[in-house]
Scaffold this motif. Structure first.
Motif, mmCIF file in Angstrom:
data_model
loop_
_atom_site.group_PDB
_atom_site.id
_atom_site.type_symbol
_atom_site.label_atom_id
_atom_site.label_comp_id
_atom_site.label_asym_id
_atom_site.label_seq_id
_atom_site.Cartn_x
_atom_site.Cartn_y
_atom_site.Cartn_z
ATOM 1 N N LYS A 224 0.830 -1.207 0.000
ATOM 2 C CA LYS A 224 0.000 0.000 0.000
ATOM 3 C C LYS A 224 0.867 1.261 0.000
ATOM 4 C CE LYS A 224 -4.028 -1.947 0.237
ATOM 5 N NZ LYS A 224 -4.950 -1.898 -0.862
ATOM 6 N N LEU A 225 1.916 1.269 0.814
ATOM 7 C CA LEU A 225 2.734 2.472 0.966
ATOM 8 C C LEU A 225 3.735 2.666 -0.165
ATOM 9 C CD1 LEU A 225 3.385 2.463 4.796
ATOM 10 C CD2 LEU A 225 1.792 3.883 3.503
ATOM 11 N N GLU A 226 4.087 1.591 -0.852
ATOM 12 C CA GLU A 226 5.056 1.684 -1.947
ATOM 13 C C GLU A 226 4.561 2.633 -3.038
ATOM 14 O OE1 GLU A 226 7.753 -1.381 -4.608
ATOM 15 O OE2 GLU A 226 5.906 -2.089 -3.702
ATOM 16 N N SER A 227 3.271 2.595 -3.308
ATOM 17 C CA SER A 227 2.732 3.485 -4.337
ATOM 18 C C SER A 227 2.455 4.888 -3.784
ATOM 19 C CB SER A 227 1.455 2.883 -4.917
ATOM 20 O OG SER A 227 0.489 2.727 -3.902
ATOM 21 N N LYS A 228 2.173 4.978 -2.492
ATOM 22 C CA LYS A 228 1.848 6.278 -1.891
ATOM 23 C C LYS A 228 3.095 7.127 -1.653
ATOM 24 C CE LYS A 228 -0.589 8.372 1.932
ATOM 25 N NZ LYS A 228 -1.351 8.175 3.132
ATOM 26 N N TRP A 229 4.141 6.509 -1.126
ATOM 27 C CA TRP A 229 5.377 7.231 -0.834
ATOM 28 C C TRP A 229 6.265 7.229 -2.073
ATOM 29 C CZ3 TRP A 229 6.592 4.576 4.469
ATOM 30 C CH2 TRP A 229 5.745 5.101 5.432
ATOM 31 N N ASP A 230 6.989 8.295 -2.261
ATOM 32 C CA ASP A 230 7.878 8.413 -3.414
ATOM 33 C C ASP A 230 9.244 7.834 -3.048
ATOM 34 O OD1 ASP A 230 8.834 9.119 -5.907
ATOM 35 O OD2 ASP A 230 9.436 11.127 -5.232
ATOM 36 N N LYS B 70 12.518 5.036 -4.348
ATOM 37 C CA LYS B 70 13.114 4.444 -5.541
ATOM 38 C C LYS B 70 13.189 2.922 -5.455
ATOM 39 C CE LYS B 70 15.944 8.473 -6.517
ATOM 40 N NZ LYS B 70 17.287 9.016 -6.564
ATOM 41 N N TYR B 71 13.525 2.394 -4.276
ATOM 42 C CA TYR B 71 13.740 0.958 -4.104
ATOM 43 C C TYR B 71 12.881 0.437 -2.955
ATOM 44 C CZ TYR B 71 17.871 2.217 -6.762
ATOM 45 O OH TYR B 71 18.709 2.712 -7.718
ATOM 46 N N ARG B 72 12.504 -0.823 -3.050
ATOM 47 C CA ARG B 72 11.673 -1.439 -2.014
ATOM 48 C C ARG B 72 12.376 -1.529 -0.668
ATOM 49 N NH1 ARG B 72 8.562 -6.581 -4.487
ATOM 50 N NH2 ARG B 72 6.639 -5.466 -4.893
ATOM 51 N N TRP B 73 13.681 -1.769 -0.669
ATOM 52 C CA TRP B 73 14.389 -1.907 0.604
ATOM 53 C C TRP B 73 14.305 -0.628 1.422
ATOM 54 C CZ3 TRP B 73 18.274 1.496 1.570
ATOM 55 C CH2 TRP B 73 18.896 2.099 0.487
ATOM 56 N N GLU B 74 14.041 0.502 0.766
ATOM 57 C CA GLU B 74 13.917 1.768 1.481
ATOM 58 C C GLU B 74 12.711 1.773 2.418
ATOM 59 O OE1 GLU B 74 15.769 5.294 -1.100
ATOM 60 O OE2 GLU B 74 14.057 4.314 -2.056
ATOM 61 N N LEU B 75 11.689 0.985 2.104
ATOM 62 C CA LEU B 75 10.539 0.883 3.003
ATOM 63 C C LEU B 75 10.951 0.343 4.364
ATOM 64 C CD1 LEU B 75 7.832 -0.496 0.574
ATOM 65 C CD2 LEU B 75 7.766 1.686 1.768
ATOM 66 N N ILE B 76 11.798 -0.668 4.364
ATOM 67 C CA ILE B 76 12.278 -1.233 5.629
ATOM 68 C C ILE B 76 13.084 -0.184 6.370
ATOM 69 C CG2 ILE B 76 13.683 -3.037 6.690
ATOM 70 C CD1 ILE B 76 13.061 -4.755 4.202
#
Length: 164
Positions: free
Chosen positions: A67-73, A75-81
């Motif tokens: 859900k947040l990957e599309s909401k937050w700007d 570049k990479y998925r690992w940045e979510l962690i």
């Protein structure tokens, strides 16, 4: 290992630290939650409950990430962690720093009504949370994300003059 790198869009080996820290944090949270449910220490039952809670938490976190990957700007998925680790560390740190500050100022539960004490405690913790969020975000390489997050929050609180 290759699938892990592809899934989390890891291009440099040092970025593997974030999924590792995420798994360790999730495992610790699952263990602490299972300890709350089990009053007596049964090792096998505790391990089974920890594994079950870990699986549920993992599914929940991955759902939130989608859900947040599309909401937050980002570049990479690992940045979510990385971002979630910053939020977790900042929350704990603001309380850790706020307690001594309140004692240093001379604010105690004895010299103030409980309502006033907790209002001041939350206010001081909130101020340090804002500062620490950007500082710890910078340490984790997410300064721009957290500075933009901070500006948005301050604008919503009515401090538009300070962020323009």
């Amino acid at each position: 290992m290759k699938k892990l790198k592809e899934r989390w869009e890891i291009v440099k080996n040092w970025q593997l630290i974030f999924p590792l820290l995420g798994i360790v944090g999730l495992g610790y949270s699952a263990f602490r939650l299972s300890s709350l449910f089990l009053k007596e220490q049964h090792i096998a039952l505790n391990i089974a409950l920890t594994a079950g809670i870990f699986f549920l938490l993992l599914k929940f976190v991955l759902f939130i990430f989608k859900k947040l990957e599309s909401k937050w700007d980002i570049k990479y998925r690992w940045e979510l962690i990385s971002i979630f680790l910053v939020f977790a560390i900042t929350g704990s740190s603001s309380v850790f720093i706020g307690k001594p500050i309140i004692k240093f100022i001379g604010i105690t539960k004895d010299n103030l009504p409980a309502f006033a004490y907790w209002i001041l405690y939350i206010l001081i913790g909130f101020i340090f949370y804002q500062i620490l969020l950007v500082a710890i975000g910078w340490l984790f390489g997410q300064y721009h994300f957290f500075w933009n997050f901070e500006k948005k929050m301050l604008k919503r609180l009515g401090f538009k003059k300070f962020v323009e």
